[in-house]
Design a protein around this motif. Sequence first.
Motif, PDB file in Angstrom:
ATOM      1  N   VAL A   1       0.953 -14.370 -11.129  1.00 29.94           N
ATOM      2  CA  VAL A   1       1.281 -13.408 -10.072  1.00 29.94           C
ATOM      3  C   VAL A   1       0.822 -12.004 -10.454  1.00 29.94           C
ATOM      4  O   VAL A   1       0.355 -11.240  -9.607  1.00 29.94           O
ATOM      5  CB  VAL A   1       2.801 -13.424  -9.785  1.00 29.94           C
ATOM      6  CG1 VAL A   1       3.195 -12.312  -8.844  1.00 29.94           C
ATOM      7  CG2 VAL A   1       3.214 -14.783  -9.235  1.00 29.94           C
ATOM      8  N   LEU A   2       0.938 -11.659 -11.719  1.00 26.62           N
ATOM      9  CA  LEU A   2       0.564 -10.323 -12.192  1.00 26.62           C
ATOM     10  C   LEU A   2      -0.899 -10.239 -12.594  1.00 26.62           C
ATOM     11  O   LEU A   2      -1.441  -9.154 -12.749  1.00 26.62           O
ATOM     12  CB  LEU A   2       1.441  -9.917 -13.377  1.00 26.62           C
ATOM     13  CG  LEU A   2       2.939  -9.859 -13.104  1.00 26.62           C
ATOM     14  CD1 LEU A   2       3.691  -9.552 -14.387  1.00 26.62           C
ATOM     15  CD2 LEU A   2       3.270  -8.857 -12.019  1.00 26.62           C
ATOM     16  N   GLY A   3      -1.518 -11.372 -12.819  1.00 21.70           N
ATOM     17  CA  GLY A   3      -2.907 -11.425 -13.258  1.00 21.70           C
ATOM     18  C   GLY A   3      -2.994 -11.778 -14.721  1.00 21.70           C
ATOM     19  O   GLY A   3      -2.061 -11.537 -15.481  1.00 21.70           O
ATOM     20  N   ASP A   4      -4.126 -12.337 -15.103  1.00 22.45           N
ATOM     21  CA  ASP A   4      -4.268 -12.733 -16.506  1.00 22.45           C
ATOM     22  C   ASP A   4      -5.608 -12.330 -17.108  1.00 22.45           C
ATOM     23  O   ASP A   4      -5.892 -12.653 -18.246  1.00 22.45           O
ATOM     24  CB  ASP A   4      -4.017 -14.229 -16.676  1.00 22.45           C
ATOM     25  CG  ASP A   4      -4.840 -15.088 -15.731  1.00 22.45           C
ATOM     26  OD1 ASP A   4      -5.745 -14.546 -15.070  1.00 22.45           O
ATOM     27  OD2 ASP A   4      -4.568 -16.295 -15.657  1.00 22.45           O
ATOM     28  N   THR A   5      -6.409 -11.580 -16.360  1.00 23.12           N
ATOM     29  CA  THR A   5      -7.663 -11.085 -16.933  1.00 23.12           C
ATOM     30  C   THR A   5      -7.431  -9.673 -17.454  1.00 23.12           C
ATOM     31  O   THR A   5      -6.481  -9.005 -17.046  1.00 23.12           O
ATOM     32  CB  THR A   5      -8.777 -11.037 -15.866  1.00 23.12           C
ATOM     33  OG1 THR A   5      -8.458 -10.026 -14.907  1.00 23.12           O
ATOM     34  CG2 THR A   5      -8.958 -12.386 -15.184  1.00 23.12           C
ATOM     35  N   PRO A   6      -8.281  -9.192 -18.361  1.00 26.53           N
ATOM     36  CA  PRO A   6      -8.130  -7.812 -18.837  1.00 26.53           C
ATOM     37  C   PRO A   6      -8.124  -6.798 -17.682  1.00 26.53           C
ATOM     38  O   PRO A   6      -7.327  -5.860 -17.682  1.00 26.53           O
ATOM     39  CB  PRO A   6      -9.328  -7.616 -19.755  1.00 26.53           C
ATOM     40  CG  PRO A   6      -9.603  -8.999 -20.282  1.00 26.53           C
ATOM     41  CD  PRO A   6      -9.320  -9.911 -19.107  1.00 26.53           C
ATOM     42  N   GLY A   7      -8.961  -7.013 -16.676  1.00 32.86           N
ATOM     43  CA  GLY A   7      -8.993  -6.095 -15.527  1.00 32.86           C
ATOM     44  C   GLY A   7      -7.681  -6.101 -14.764  1.00 32.86           C
ATOM     45  O   GLY A   7      -7.184  -5.036 -14.359  1.00 32.86           O
TER      46      GLY A   7
END
Length: 80
Positions: free
Chosen positions: A44-50
């Motif tokens: 939900v929050l994201g998992d890539t560095p960006g």
Amino acid sequence: MRADPGSAFAFVVGGIVRWEWLLHEQGTGSIVEQTWRLLRTDPVLGDTPGDLHALRDHMARSAESTLLALAEWIAGRGAH
């Protein structure tokens, strides 16, 4: 979780983010410091560095808004 009346409190939201608020007396007022730490990644929050950099930037903006609203609320209560 942490609860030190008058000086600090902390809590974890959804096992994902730990928020901590520290209060430091200064003169007749207080300095309020808010920190947060991502405990694990979540889709939900994201998992890539960006994604994580965007989250960090959003949290920084949110913290400033929250602290300003808190200061206004406290100032308004002191006027009563």
